[in-house]
Write an enzyme that holds these catalytic residues in place. Sequence first.
Site, PDB file in Angstrom:
ATOM      1  N   SER A 151       0.844  -1.186   0.000  1.00 37.16           N
ATOM      2  CA  SER A 151       0.000   0.000   0.000  1.00 37.16           C
ATOM      3  C   SER A 151       0.882   1.240   0.000  1.00 37.16           C
ATOM      4  O   SER A 151       2.084   1.167   0.253  1.00 37.16           O
ATOM      5  CB  SER A 151      -0.905  -0.016   1.241  1.00 37.16           C
ATOM      6  OG  SER A 151      -1.687   1.142   1.334  1.00 37.16           O
ATOM      7  N   CYS A 152       0.270   2.401  -0.302  1.00 39.07           N
ATOM      8  CA  CYS A 152       0.979   3.683  -0.221  1.00 39.07           C
ATOM      9  C   CYS A 152      -0.077   4.766  -0.173  1.00 39.07           C
ATOM     10  O   CYS A 152      -1.096   4.607   0.502  1.00 39.07           O
ATOM     11  CB  CYS A 152       1.941   3.848  -1.394  1.00 39.07           C
ATOM     12  SG  CYS A 152       1.151   3.754  -3.014  1.00 39.07           S
ATOM     13  N   GLY A 153       0.115   5.864  -0.892  1.00 39.64           N
ATOM     14  CA  GLY A 153      -0.889   6.906  -0.923  1.00 39.64           C
ATOM     15  C   GLY A 153      -1.971   6.638  -1.951  1.00 39.64           C
ATOM     16  O   GLY A 153      -3.156   6.780  -1.688  1.00 39.64           O
TER      17      GLY A 153
END
Length: 267
Positions: free
Chosen positions: A230-232
Site C-alpha cells: 500500500s501507499c498513498g
Amino acid sequence: MTELIASSVWLYNNLEDPELIVLDASPKTEKPDFENIGIKGARHFDLKYEFSDTSSELPNTLPSPKQFENSCRKLGINNSSKIVVYDNLGIYISPRVWWMFKVMGHQNIAVLNGGLPEWIRRGYETVQQKENNSKPGNFEAKFQSEMVKDYDFVSSNVSLQQSVLIDARSGGRFEGIAPEPREGLPSGHIPGSLNLPYTDVLKNGKFKSREDLSEIFNNLKINEKPLVFSCGSGVTACIILLASEFVLKNDKSVYDGSWTEWAQIKK
C-alpha cells in the site's frame, strides 16, 4: 526476457529487436533536462488518462481489463511483445506499469533500472517525444484478480492478520506526524501495517543490491504470509513490491485504493 529489471546497456544493445516495445511512463516534470525528451522509439504510457479508471474518485485506479487491453492495442502492443518501461524520475512510475501488466497477465516486461536519468548518464541518445504511429496490436488482457486487493479485504485483514500489509509512504506520513500531499486527507496508517518507505529500497535512482534488499525485508520479519502493498494512491507501493520480488517468494498483491481510500472511509 525473464529479468525483473533491464539495464541501460542491455536496452541500448537490443533497441532494434522487432519484438521490443519501450514504454515511457514519465510524469510531467519541472526539470528542463527531462522535458519532452525520451528514448528513441519509446511510446508514451499515459497512466493518468489512458491507463486509469477516470470514473473513480480515487487517483491512479486500475482500469478494467477491457480498457487496459484497448489502450495497449492503441500503442501497438502484442501478446508477443517484450516490454521495457521507464520514467524520468529514475524509479517511480515504471514499477506501477510493470505491476499493471502482470495483473493483466503479461509476463514479458521489465523496468529500466535507473530510468531516463541513468540512460542519459551513460551518454545514450535521447530524442524529442513524438506521437505514436504504430499499427494496432493484438494484446489480450487476462486479469489476475489475486494480485489486487480492495477495501473489504484489507478491512477484514485488520482483525484476521492473514496477510501482512506493507506501506511505502514516508515514516512521518505513516506515523501521522507529517501531512499527506492530498488536501484534507489525514495522515496515519492502517492498523497492523508495517512501514517500508519506498526510498529505502533505492540508491541513486536504482534498486539496491539483492543482498541489501534481503536484509531490509528480513528485518520486517514477515515470514511466509502473503504480502499486500500500500501507499498513498497505489504507485509507490509497486516499487517495494518489485523490490520484494528479487528476494521473497511470498504471494504479493497491491491494495489499489491504498491510504487515500482508507483514510476517506475511516474519517
